[in-house]
Design an enzyme around this catalytic site. Structure first.
Site, PDB file in Angstrom:
ATOM      1  N   CYS A 173       0.842  -1.208   0.000  1.00  0.00           N
ATOM      2  CA  CYS A 173       0.000   0.000   0.000  1.00  0.00           C
ATOM      3  C   CYS A 173       0.871   1.249   0.000  1.00  0.00           C
ATOM      4  CB  CYS A 173      -0.911  -0.016   1.226  1.00  0.00           C
ATOM      5  SG  CYS A 173      -1.861   1.491   1.412  1.00  0.00           S
TER       6      CYS A 173
ATOM      7  N   CYS B  46      -0.390   4.158   2.228  1.00  0.00           N
ATOM      8  CA  CYS B  46      -0.144   3.950   3.666  1.00  0.00           C
ATOM      9  C   CYS B  46       1.326   4.183   4.024  1.00  0.00           C
ATOM     10  CB  CYS B  46      -0.507   2.534   4.091  1.00  0.00           C
ATOM     11  SG  CYS B  46      -1.989   1.870   3.357  1.00  0.00           S
ATOM     12  N   ASP B  47       2.237   3.746   3.169  1.00  0.00           N
ATOM     13  CA  ASP B  47       3.638   3.646   3.594  1.00  0.00           C
ATOM     14  C   ASP B  47       4.637   4.521   2.850  1.00  0.00           C
ATOM     15  OD1 ASP B  47       2.845   1.729   5.416  1.00  0.00           O
ATOM     16  OD2 ASP B  47       3.102   0.086   4.009  1.00  0.00           O
TER      17      ASP B  47
END
Ligand code: NAP
Length: 308
Positions: free
Chosen positions: A134, A137-138
């Site tokens: 993701c 997200c990261d």
């Protein structure tokens, strides 16, 4: 008396949320059950440029929040729960979680799909320690660092472009010499100075013990292997349907996608499926939302036809 809903929707992504909107708008008593995050996979997307009418800076999260609020306004009830067992043969469908038993005349399966693992050595061990599925997200963890992206489809290229906002360099590793992604995404990636490509190659293993230090890459044509030093590796090699709950209970294809007719009926009466969980040719937010609308409308007709 046990409550019997007109419809229970399992899954709160675009398919489930639009099924909820359509069901509740036609005055069906509707419950939507989601085990994790509303929005599903689109919450991992930072930019949604191909959903008609999506506004500037429309993210997967902002779109799903608006979808959820719209469904709520029309009276959909929401439950955060994980269904662990289903009995769907009878007129009344029974869904069981750890603590609750839910009953409904119809159910709409909108459980979607999960990212697929690429299958290289150490992939699972270093997940969350440099290996991610993701970018939204990261990506931030890799600011000014070097990252790799595995895959050549729309997801890989969309996310590679997104990652260039953070990383120093993004190396796309693809197993063939041509991308599967749409031409407009390819153009953007080829013109982005931060994106490099390694063609005809697969990742054989992730290097590092506690944290990712690099990738062992093999050229499929020459057989040559080499180490690529990267701080992060984002894997986007497709998805797998989340359909285990219905294995042996509804008809699926060999990959586990649920087979429906064009009105979203499965082979079990009163059971419908919508979105990425279905066997179909195009999995997009717009097709998921359309499936949800059709499934809810067919479910409503089914209830009318089966009134006694
Ligand atoms: P996809 O289209 O199935 O592409 C998967 C990619 O991973 C392919 O390039 C494939 O290579 C490669 N691959 C598969 N298994 C691999 C493995 N074990 N090791 C290395 N590479 C592997 O999946 P996706 O890109 O996630 O897209 C899924 C669906 O969502 C598609 O319908 C896509 O159009 C849609 N989507 C759309 C957008 C958008 O419109 N912006 C964004 C994201 C996703 P080959 O090419 O050689 O098969």
């Amino acid at each position: 008396m046990l409550h019997i809903y007109d419809s229970i929707i399992i899954g709160g992504g675009p398919a489930g949320l639009s099924a909820g909107l359509y069901a509740a708008r036609s005055k069906m008593d509707t419950l939507l059950i989601e085990r994790a995050k509303y929005g599903g996979q689109i919450t991992t997307t930072d930019e949604l440029e191909n959903y008609p009418g999506s506004i500037e800076n429309c993210t997967g999260t902002s779109l799903s929040e608006r979808m959820k609020n719209q469904a709520l306004d029309f009276g959909v009830k929401f439950a955060k729960d994980e269904i662990l067992d289903v009995d769907i043969e009878g007129i009344i469908k029974v869904l069981k979680s750890k603590k609750n038993v839910y009953r409904a005349r119809t159910i709409i399966i909108a459980t979607g799909a999960n990212p697929r693992l690429s299958g290289f050595k150490n992939e699972k061990e270093l997940r969350g320690r440099g290996i991610s599925y993701c970018a939204t997200c990261d990506a931030d963890f890799f600011t000014d660092l070097d990252v790799a992206v595995v895959g050549g489809g729309d997801s890989a290229i969309t996310e590679a472009i997104y990652l260039t906002k953070f990383a120093e360099s993004v190396t796309v590793i693809h197993r063939r010499d041509a991308l599967r992604a749409t031409k407009s995404l390819q153009d953007r990636a080829f013109h982005n100075p931060k994106i490099k490509f390694i063609w005809n190659s697969i990742v054989e293993g992730a290097l590092g013990d506690e944290i990712l230090e690099g990738l062992l890459i093999k050229n499929k044509i020459t057989g040559e292997t080499r180490n690529l030093k990267v701080d992060g590796c984002f894997v986007f090699v497709g998805y797998e349907p989340i359909s285990q709950l219905f294995q042996g209970k509804v008809t699926m294809d060999e990959k586990g996608y649920i087979v429906t007719d064009e009105d979203m009926r499965t082979n079990i009466s009163g059971v419908f499926a919508a979105g990425d969980i279905r066997k179909k040719s195009l999995r997009q937010v717009i097709t998921a939302a359309a499936d949800g609308a059709v499934a809810a409308t067919t479910a409503e007709n089914y209830i009318e036809e089966n009134k006694n």
